[in-house]
Structures are given as C-alpha cells and as structure tokens.
Scaffold this motif. Sequence first.
Motif, PDB file in Angstrom:
ATOM      1  N   MET A 235       0.804  -1.216   0.000  1.00 45.20           N
ATOM      2  CA  MET A 235       0.000   0.000   0.000  1.00 45.20           C
ATOM      3  C   MET A 235       0.842   1.273   0.000  1.00 45.20           C
ATOM      4  O   MET A 235       0.419   2.302  -0.511  1.00 45.20           O
ATOM      5  CB  MET A 235      -0.952   0.015   1.203  1.00 45.20           C
ATOM      6  CG  MET A 235      -2.014  -1.072   1.185  1.00 45.20           C
ATOM      7  SD  MET A 235      -2.932  -1.220  -0.367  1.00 45.20           S
ATOM      8  CE  MET A 235      -3.668   0.398  -0.513  1.00 45.20           C
ATOM      9  N   PHE A 236       2.051   1.208   0.600  1.00 44.50           N
ATOM     10  CA  PHE A 236       2.898   2.399   0.653  1.00 44.50           C
ATOM     11  C   PHE A 236       3.455   2.737  -0.735  1.00 44.50           C
ATOM     12  O   PHE A 236       3.554   3.916  -1.087  1.00 44.50           O
ATOM     13  CB  PHE A 236       4.046   2.177   1.641  1.00 44.50           C
ATOM     14  CG  PHE A 236       4.869   3.416   1.885  1.00 44.50           C
ATOM     15  CD1 PHE A 236       4.347   4.489   2.589  1.00 44.50           C
ATOM     16  CD2 PHE A 236       6.166   3.527   1.395  1.00 44.50           C
ATOM     17  CE1 PHE A 236       5.100   5.641   2.816  1.00 44.50           C
ATOM     18  CE2 PHE A 236       6.920   4.668   1.608  1.00 44.50           C
ATOM     19  CZ  PHE A 236       6.385   5.725   2.330  1.00 44.50           C
ATOM     20  N   ALA A 237       3.795   1.712  -1.507  1.00 46.90           N
ATOM     21  CA  ALA A 237       4.350   1.941  -2.852  1.00 46.90           C
ATOM     22  C   ALA A 237       3.370   2.680  -3.771  1.00 46.90           C
ATOM     23  O   ALA A 237       3.738   3.684  -4.392  1.00 46.90           O
ATOM     24  CB  ALA A 237       4.772   0.613  -3.476  1.00 46.90           C
ATOM     25  N   PRO A 238       2.099   2.224  -3.860  1.00 41.51           N
ATOM     26  CA  PRO A 238       1.157   2.985  -4.685  1.00 41.51           C
ATOM     27  C   PRO A 238       0.911   4.404  -4.153  1.00 41.51           C
ATOM     28  O   PRO A 238       0.581   5.301  -4.914  1.00 41.51           O
ATOM     29  CB  PRO A 238      -0.140   2.162  -4.600  1.00 41.51           C
ATOM     30  CG  PRO A 238       0.282   0.812  -4.199  1.00 41.51           C
ATOM     31  CD  PRO A 238       1.484   0.992  -3.349  1.00 41.51           C
TER      32      PRO A 238
ATOM     33  N   ALA B 260      -2.210  16.538  -7.178  1.00 41.07           N
ATOM     34  CA  ALA B 260      -3.125  15.409  -6.984  1.00 41.07           C
ATOM     35  C   ALA B 260      -2.424  14.275  -6.249  1.00 41.07           C
ATOM     36  O   ALA B 260      -2.994  13.651  -5.344  1.00 41.07           O
ATOM     37  CB  ALA B 260      -3.658  14.917  -8.332  1.00 41.07           C
ATOM     38  N   GLY B 261      -1.166  14.019  -6.633  1.00 39.17           N
ATOM     39  CA  GLY B 261      -0.375  12.989  -5.959  1.00 39.17           C
ATOM     40  C   GLY B 261      -0.158  13.314  -4.490  1.00 39.17           C
ATOM     41  O   GLY B 261      -0.237  12.436  -3.627  1.00 39.17           O
TER      42      GLY B 261
ATOM     43  N   GLY C 235      -2.398   7.192   1.698  1.00 36.57           N
ATOM     44  CA  GLY C 235      -1.598   6.016   1.347  1.00 36.57           C
ATOM     45  C   GLY C 235      -0.581   5.684   2.418  1.00 36.57           C
ATOM     46  O   GLY C 235      -0.371   4.511   2.756  1.00 36.57           O
ATOM     47  N   ILE C 236       0.055   6.722   2.972  1.00 35.19           N
ATOM     48  CA  ILE C 236       1.049   6.510   4.032  1.00 35.19           C
ATOM     49  C   ILE C 236       0.374   5.938   5.286  1.00 35.19           C
ATOM     50  O   ILE C 236       0.874   4.991   5.905  1.00 35.19           O
ATOM     51  CB  ILE C 236       1.782   7.827   4.365  1.00 35.19           C
ATOM     52  CG1 ILE C 236       2.676   8.248   3.185  1.00 35.19           C
ATOM     53  CG2 ILE C 236       2.616   7.681   5.635  1.00 35.19           C
ATOM     54  CD1 ILE C 236       3.318   9.601   3.344  1.00 35.19           C
ATOM     55  N   ILE C 237      -0.791   6.512   5.652  1.00 37.54           N
ATOM     56  CA  ILE C 237      -1.536   6.016   6.820  1.00 37.54           C
ATOM     57  C   ILE C 237      -1.905   4.547   6.633  1.00 37.54           C
ATOM     58  O   ILE C 237      -1.748   3.729   7.542  1.00 37.54           O
ATOM     59  CB  ILE C 237      -2.804   6.878   7.058  1.00 37.54           C
ATOM     60  CG1 ILE C 237      -2.408   8.252   7.610  1.00 37.54           C
ATOM     61  CG2 ILE C 237      -3.783   6.171   8.008  1.00 37.54           C
ATOM     62  CD1 ILE C 237      -3.549   9.237   7.677  1.00 37.54           C
ATOM     63  N   ASN C 238      -2.381   4.198   5.440  1.00 32.48           N
ATOM     64  CA  ASN C 238      -2.763   2.815   5.150  1.00 32.48           C
ATOM     65  C   ASN C 238      -1.569   1.876   5.314  1.00 32.48           C
ATOM     66  O   ASN C 238      -1.662   0.814   5.925  1.00 32.48           O
ATOM     67  CB  ASN C 238      -3.330   2.705   3.731  1.00 32.48           C
ATOM     68  CG  ASN C 238      -3.844   1.312   3.422  1.00 32.48           C
ATOM     69  OD1 ASN C 238      -3.067   0.398   3.183  1.00 32.48           O
ATOM     70  ND2 ASN C 238      -5.148   1.163   3.419  1.00 32.48           N
ATOM     71  N   GLY C 239      -0.418   2.304   4.771  1.00 33.48           N
ATOM     72  CA  GLY C 239       0.787   1.489   4.872  1.00 33.48           C
ATOM     73  C   GLY C 239       1.233   1.297   6.314  1.00 33.48           C
ATOM     74  O   GLY C 239       1.561   0.185   6.732  1.00 33.48           O
TER      75      GLY C 239
ATOM     76  N   LEU D 205     -10.828   6.510   4.276  1.00 37.25           N
ATOM     77  CA  LEU D 205     -11.024   5.379   3.361  1.00 37.25           C
ATOM     78  C   LEU D 205      -9.881   4.382   3.496  1.00 37.25           C
ATOM     79  O   LEU D 205     -10.093   3.164   3.569  1.00 37.25           O
ATOM     80  CB  LEU D 205     -11.125   5.885   1.920  1.00 37.25           C
ATOM     81  CG  LEU D 205     -11.352   4.821   0.841  1.00 37.25           C
ATOM     82  CD1 LEU D 205     -12.750   4.226   0.960  1.00 37.25           C
ATOM     83  CD2 LEU D 205     -11.156   5.418  -0.553  1.00 37.25           C
ATOM     84  N   MET D 206      -8.653   4.895   3.543  1.00 35.21           N
ATOM     85  CA  MET D 206      -7.472   4.041   3.652  1.00 35.21           C
ATOM     86  C   MET D 206      -7.410   3.328   5.007  1.00 35.21           C
ATOM     87  O   MET D 206      -6.962   2.188   5.100  1.00 35.21           O
ATOM     88  CB  MET D 206      -6.207   4.866   3.432  1.00 35.21           C
ATOM     89  CG  MET D 206      -6.014   5.397   2.027  1.00 35.21           C
ATOM     90  SD  MET D 206      -5.739   4.075   0.797  1.00 35.21           S
ATOM     91  CE  MET D 206      -7.329   4.004  -0.006  1.00 35.21           C
TER      92      MET D 206
END
Length: 490
Positions: A154-157, A312-313, A320-324, A376-377
Amino acid sequence: MSTMSQTSAPSEPTTFKVLPIMIALLLSGFIGMFSETALNIALNDLMQILHITTATAQWLTTAFLLTLGILVPVSGLLLQTFTTRQLFVASLLFSIAGCLVAALAPTFSVLLIARILQAVGTALLLPLMFNTILIIFPAEKRGAAMGIIGLVIMFAPAVGPTIAGLVLQNLSWHWIFWISLPFLVLSLIFGILFMQNVSKITKPKIDILSILLSSIGFGGVVFGFSKSGEGGEGWTSPVVLLPVIIGLIALILFSMRQLKMKQPMLNLRVFKYPMFVIGVVMIFLCMMTILSTMLILPLFLQKGLALSALTAGLVLLPGGIINGLLSPIMGSLFDKFGPKWLVIPGLAIVVAVLFFLSGITTTSAIVLIIVLHCCLMIGISMIMMPAQTNGLNQLPLELYPDGTAIMSTLQQVAGAIGTAIAVSILSKGMESYLSQSSMPESVNEMANAMVFGSQHSFFFAMIVSVIGLFLAFFIRRVHVKKGAAQAPMH
C-alpha cells in the motif's frame, strides 16, 4: 530471525532465515507496485508525447491486467513444479527486463511490450510472496507478517504518483523506470544470496487443456471488461460481450475439468472451506471498491478541481502513508482478536466515506478530500489483510498454492471489473450531464460533468461496500492448531 516449520519437505531443513527472505520479497514487491501506479499518473503526458488516444493509452493497463489474468491462475502449478529460488529469480529477471525496455522505449509499441514483461514478473511474484509467508510463519504470527506485506503493497502505490509527479516536472517519463531499475537489480542479488527453497515440489502433471481453458476464461473476462472501460465501447458492444461470454463458458468448462481430475491444475476443493470462500468474496468486493475509487479520485482532482498531477499525488499521499503504516498494526490486532472486530468496522467506515464522496462538488475543500481519503485508507487497512489471512489460515498445507493462486487471480479480475464499471459509469454520467448543458464545451461545464460522473461512480463503489458489510457478519475466526493442517469447518 528464524522460525521452525513442519511444512517443508522432510528431506529439507525446517529452519528458515525469515528476515533475508522477507527483505528480498518486500523490496521486489515495493518496486513492482511503485512502477504500476507511477505510470498511471504519467498517462496524460504519454498521450501527448507519443501522440496516442485515451483508448490506446488504456492498453498499458489492459495488457498488464490481461497478462496477470492469464498467468496468475497457473501460479499454483508453477509453485509445485519449480523451487522458490527458481521462481523468485525468474520473476525478477522478467521485471528487470520490462523495466529496462520501458526506460529505453522510443514508441508506444515498445512500452506496451515492456508492460507485458513487467506483468509476467508480477504474476510470478505475488502468489510466491503469499505462499512463502504461509510456510515460513506459524499461523499465530501470520497476521503481523501479512501486515508488513500490506505496508509495502500500500505504501508503494501511495508514493508512486507523488514521485512520478516530481519526475515529470524535471525529467522525462523514462526516468520513472530508470529510478526503479537499480532497486530491482539489488533485490535480485539479495534473493540469489539469501532466498531459500521453502515449498514442497510435487511436480504435478501439466494439463495443456486446463491451461488453455484457464487462459481463455480469465483472459476473456478481463479483456471484455477492460474494453468496456475504455469509454468508446458500450456494454452491449460485441467487442465487450463476446470475450466475456466466451471467457465465462471457458471458466465453467475449466471448473468442471478441475473437479474431475486427480491432479488438477487449480484445486477448486479450496471452496469447501467456508471462511476461505468468505475471504475470497471479501477481497473481491474490496478490490473492486479500492481500484475503482483510486482510479476515479485522481481524475476528479485533476479534471474536476483542476489540480496538477503533482498536487493530486500530494493530496493522495497522506492516506496512502496512513494505510501502509496501519497494515502491520492491523495484522497484529488480527492475531490477537481475529477478523470480525476489524472487518465489520472497517467496511462501515468505507461505506460512510463513499457516501460522503458521492456528494462532492467543484467547491469541496481539498482538506475534506484528504480527510475522506485518509479515512477510506484506514477502513481498507482493517479489511484486506485480516480477511485474506483468515481465509488462507483455514486451508491445509497442500492447498496453500491453490488458495494463493485463486485469491491473486480474483484480485486482478476484480480490479478489471471494478475499474471498467467505474469508468463506464463516469463516462455515461459525463455524457448525460453535457447533453443537457447549453455550453458543453466550456471548461466549467466539463469540470461539472466530471463531478457529476464521479459522484455516480463513488455511489457504485458504496453499493459494493454495503454488500461486503452484509457478508462481513458471517465471518468467523479460524483457530489453527500449531503444525496441524486444517479440517473443513461446517
């Protein structure tokens, strides 16, 4: 770090050097996921530089998913035919070749070939990664191990679009691949030095007809849905319907053949285990939700709110970082409390977030989008690894390769179906809005049309999540006896 296992062949040592094996798998997995999402953010630039249409550019994703859809089902057979080291080295060689060809690609055709090579590497790596973890970790520690894998996956995406945005501002798109190349080479060297053979080689008989039916089946379904998502083809188009129908017929014939064979290519008896079935369905629905949302949200940010690719990124980066970071924590919580107390609240959060996203407008604050994406993440981190690990835990040792192959395959199929439906809903929503507009060519109306279409796509994702939430109430923890194979639960 090392661990003892009763799952290896009797003639081989039972002590595995877990840390070096994990580093080799995690490094290669990270770069594979990074290059995929990094390229997605560069599609607008590629269309202008290579003079290709949106439908043509879509093939960079379609070809990748199609290759995965064809090869991943065969991975169960490969895991029982070749050693862990052989498959890992082959995976990295394909990934390195794909990365190098992409970095040097002068035309779209060469870049497309590179994407197929990368997909072959990923198709070999994903099932190998999960199968290896099931073997080298005891059942009571698998949740944490899967959580670490989740962190990387998840961190990579999450960082991919941001790094790609920085690269595109200062360098050409080729550098997305030049950056990845040395890490893949390092991973290959590390794997050659430290990777151990962990799986038992049974050398099952290769059935050509099964491979053919599987390839036509999964390939046809993925291709058909991917074509529907290109925007130019409607759901009633023969280009969409024919591959899907042929694919479904081939899958029915494939399933019938596997159930009659003494040594099936893909052992469908894994579906006798109810928690595995629920895990598969949960992952399928979750992947549909994630990939459809993660495709629509960047489009909404760039075309609805007029943000740059880099901005946007950056908006999507915190989530994404939180999810990872949460993935290992959720894995440890799964080991302690089981799946139900994570999966049900996780899906409830996802449903609530998608409900709010289905009401966003051009005046919605960027901070609100960041907060919703982070929530969401968080929800997704509570669903994916617990549901997957709980399902695989119920399988006996000899069905691990088949279980990981089926889960990995259906993730790709779910991704193709989810993104295709989301893009189709987005396109139809935009067309519907613009057909009633007095100034359909204006920038403001185009942005409003993007918002209108995005709202409908997020609502579709919410409905999928509601179905998942209903099914989550049937999930039960699988209690694994140390060193013992599982028996079916009734």
